[in-house]
Design a protein around this motif. Structure first.
Motif, PDB file in Angstrom:
ATOM      1  N   ALA A 165       0.727  -1.688  -0.030  1.00 38.65           N
ATOM      2  CA  ALA A 165      -0.139  -0.233  -0.081  1.00 38.65           C
ATOM      3  C   ALA A 165       1.033   1.311   0.050  1.00 38.65           C
ATOM      4  CB  ALA A 165      -0.929   0.374   1.398  1.00 38.65           C
ATOM      5  N   PHE A 166       1.648   1.316   0.750  1.00 39.78           N
ATOM      6  CA  PHE A 166       2.995   2.402   0.502  1.00 39.78           C
ATOM      7  C   PHE A 166       3.341   2.779  -0.259  1.00 39.78           C
ATOM      8  CE2 PHE A 166       7.623   3.630   1.720  1.00 39.78           C
ATOM      9  CZ  PHE A 166       7.128   4.866   2.070  1.00 39.78           C
ATOM     10  N   ASN A 167       3.696   1.131  -1.091  1.00 41.26           N
ATOM     11  CA  ASN A 167       4.317   1.643  -2.793  1.00 41.26           C
ATOM     12  C   ASN A 167       3.762   1.849  -3.651  1.00 41.26           C
ATOM     13  OD1 ASN A 167       7.667   1.063  -2.017  1.00 41.26           O
ATOM     14  ND2 ASN A 167       6.807  -1.522  -2.635  1.00 41.26           N
ATOM     15  N   TYR A 168       2.573   1.475  -3.146  1.00 41.18           N
ATOM     16  CA  TYR A 168       1.226   1.989  -4.141  1.00 41.18           C
ATOM     17  C   TYR A 168       1.046   3.487  -4.289  1.00 41.18           C
ATOM     18  CZ  TYR A 168      -3.959   2.740  -5.942  1.00 41.18           C
ATOM     19  OH  TYR A 168      -4.852   3.133  -6.740  1.00 41.18           O
ATOM     20  N   ARG A 169       0.748   4.093  -2.782  1.00 42.59           N
ATOM     21  CA  ARG A 169       0.934   5.596  -3.280  1.00 42.59           C
ATOM     22  C   ARG A 169       2.187   6.152  -3.167  1.00 42.59           C
ATOM     23  NH1 ARG A 169      -0.997   3.959   2.134  1.00 42.59           N
ATOM     24  NH2 ARG A 169       0.588   4.976   3.356  1.00 42.59           N
ATOM     25  N   LEU A 170       3.492   5.944  -3.558  1.00 42.52           N
ATOM     26  CA  LEU A 170       4.840   6.323  -4.128  1.00 42.52           C
ATOM     27  C   LEU A 170       4.758   6.394  -5.556  1.00 42.52           C
ATOM     28  CD1 LEU A 170       7.665   4.890  -1.158  1.00 42.52           C
ATOM     29  CD2 LEU A 170       6.612   7.453  -1.724  1.00 42.52           C
ATOM     30  N   THR A 171       4.025   4.969  -5.983  1.00 44.93           N
ATOM     31  CA  THR A 171       4.125   5.235  -7.868  1.00 44.93           C
ATOM     32  C   THR A 171       3.357   5.479  -7.900  1.00 44.93           C
ATOM     33  OG1 THR A 171       4.397   2.164  -7.547  1.00 44.93           O
ATOM     34  CG2 THR A 171       3.472   3.582  -9.048  1.00 44.93           C
ATOM     35  N   LYS A 172       1.831   6.299  -7.341  1.00 41.67           N
ATOM     36  CA  LYS A 172       1.214   7.261  -8.364  1.00 41.67           C
ATOM     37  C   LYS A 172       1.417   8.164  -8.160  1.00 41.67           C
ATOM     38  CE  LYS A 172      -3.001   6.418  -8.714  1.00 41.67           C
ATOM     39  NZ  LYS A 172      -3.837   5.622  -9.996  1.00 41.67           N
ATOM     40  N   ARG A 173       2.182   8.525  -7.023  1.00 42.06           N
ATOM     41  CA  ARG A 173       2.331  10.283  -6.980  1.00 42.06           C
ATOM     42  C   ARG A 173       4.145   9.907  -7.683  1.00 42.06           C
ATOM     43  NH1 ARG A 173       5.202  11.497  -1.160  1.00 42.06           N
ATOM     44  NH2 ARG A 173       7.221  10.520  -1.486  1.00 42.06           N
ATOM     45  N   SER A 174       4.290   9.353  -8.014  1.00 39.52           N
ATOM     46  CA  SER A 174       5.667   9.386  -8.406  1.00 39.52           C
ATOM     47  C   SER A 174       5.282   9.799 -10.725  1.00 39.52           C
ATOM     48  CB  SER A 174       6.390   8.786  -8.684  1.00 39.52           C
ATOM     49  OG  SER A 174       7.662   8.472  -9.765  1.00 39.52           O
ATOM     50  N   PRO A 200       1.122   0.372 -10.279  1.00 37.32           N
ATOM     51  CA  PRO A 200       0.907   0.629  -8.952  1.00 37.32           C
ATOM     52  C   PRO A 200       0.896  -0.921  -8.164  1.00 37.32           C
ATOM     53  CG  PRO A 200      -0.665   2.566 -10.066  1.00 37.32           C
ATOM     54  CD  PRO A 200       0.281   1.733 -11.227  1.00 37.32           C
TER      55      PRO A 200
END
Length: 237
Positions: A165-174, A200
């Protein structure tokens, strides 16, 4: 295999006073951390490469527009651009590729009943109630979700889901900060739309890996995935 088994045993012996019966599991976590420390310079280079590739996107989009009718010339031009700017398109894969031998060593080590013609004593080690050579299916057949081994796996799944979930947010933001530019004339790059939608969610596929490999290999995956999330947050801030 024998040498690697001896290394894990020695680390477990060192950690025995602190972790007791789970010393071998702690040794695997420590081994994973050592591997990630060795790979860290490649991760830093991959992060720099990702930023550099993002900065090249406008120029690549211009090349796609210029050579839209000549795919071979476009490919050469893109490769020449990467060479000119000293950016490797494959640099982001190196950290993961360099970790594969360690993962497969753990996988085979805890999947083999014998090592060097002798019984594999590592299979007797556990993480709490879960044997390091066991799998998720074994835990379900031995007490189910609420059994001792089942609780261990549920905890690992919770950790992986949280990291995903943390990586999902990072990927979406990136992806929002560095969107992929169209190929030209407002047309999207073929296939890029599907990749953008799926990317994501890639981290959640780790749950499948944890479920099907021996617990020892699953510990490596969970530790490495958690390390990657923290490392990515620091390097890409």
């Amino acid at each position: 295999m024998s040498v690697f088994a001896s290394l894990v045993e020695r680390l477990a012996d060192l950690l025995q006073p602190l972790f007791g019966a789970s010393a071998a599991a702690a040794a695997i976590v420590l081994f994973t951390a050592l591997v990630r420390l060795l790979v860290h310079p490649l991760s830093r280079a991959a992060a720099r490469g990702q930023k550099a590739r993002a900065e090249l996107q406008p120029r690549i989009a211009e090349l796609r527009r210029k050579h839209a009718k000549n795919p071979e010339r476009l490919q050469r031009a893109v490769l020449e651009l990467h060479a000119e700017e000293k950016v490797s398109p494959l640099s982001g894969c190196l950290p993961s590729l360099c970790q594969l031998p360690a993962f497969f060593l753990l996988y085979h080590l805890f999947s083999s009943s014998t090592i060097g013609g002798e019984a594999n004593e590592l299979l007797s080690h556990r993480l709490l109630a879960a044997p390091l050579g066991g799998r998720w299916s074994d835990a379900l057949g031995d007490g189910g979700l609420l059994g001792g081994a089942g609780v261990v796996y549920v905890t690992l799944f919770a950790v992986v889901a949280g990291v995903a979930a943390f990586n999902y947010r990072l990927t979406k933001r990136s992806m929002a900060e560095r969107p992929v530019l169209p190929a030209g004339d407002g047309e999207a790059v073929p296939g890029m739309g599907a990749i953008t939608k799926v990317m994501p969610f890639m981290s959640f596929f780790t749950l499948v890996t944890v479920a099907v490999v021996p617990l020892a290999a699953a510990l490596y995956v969970v530790t490495s995935t958690t390390w990657s999330a923290v490392e990515r947050a620091v390097l890409h801030r």
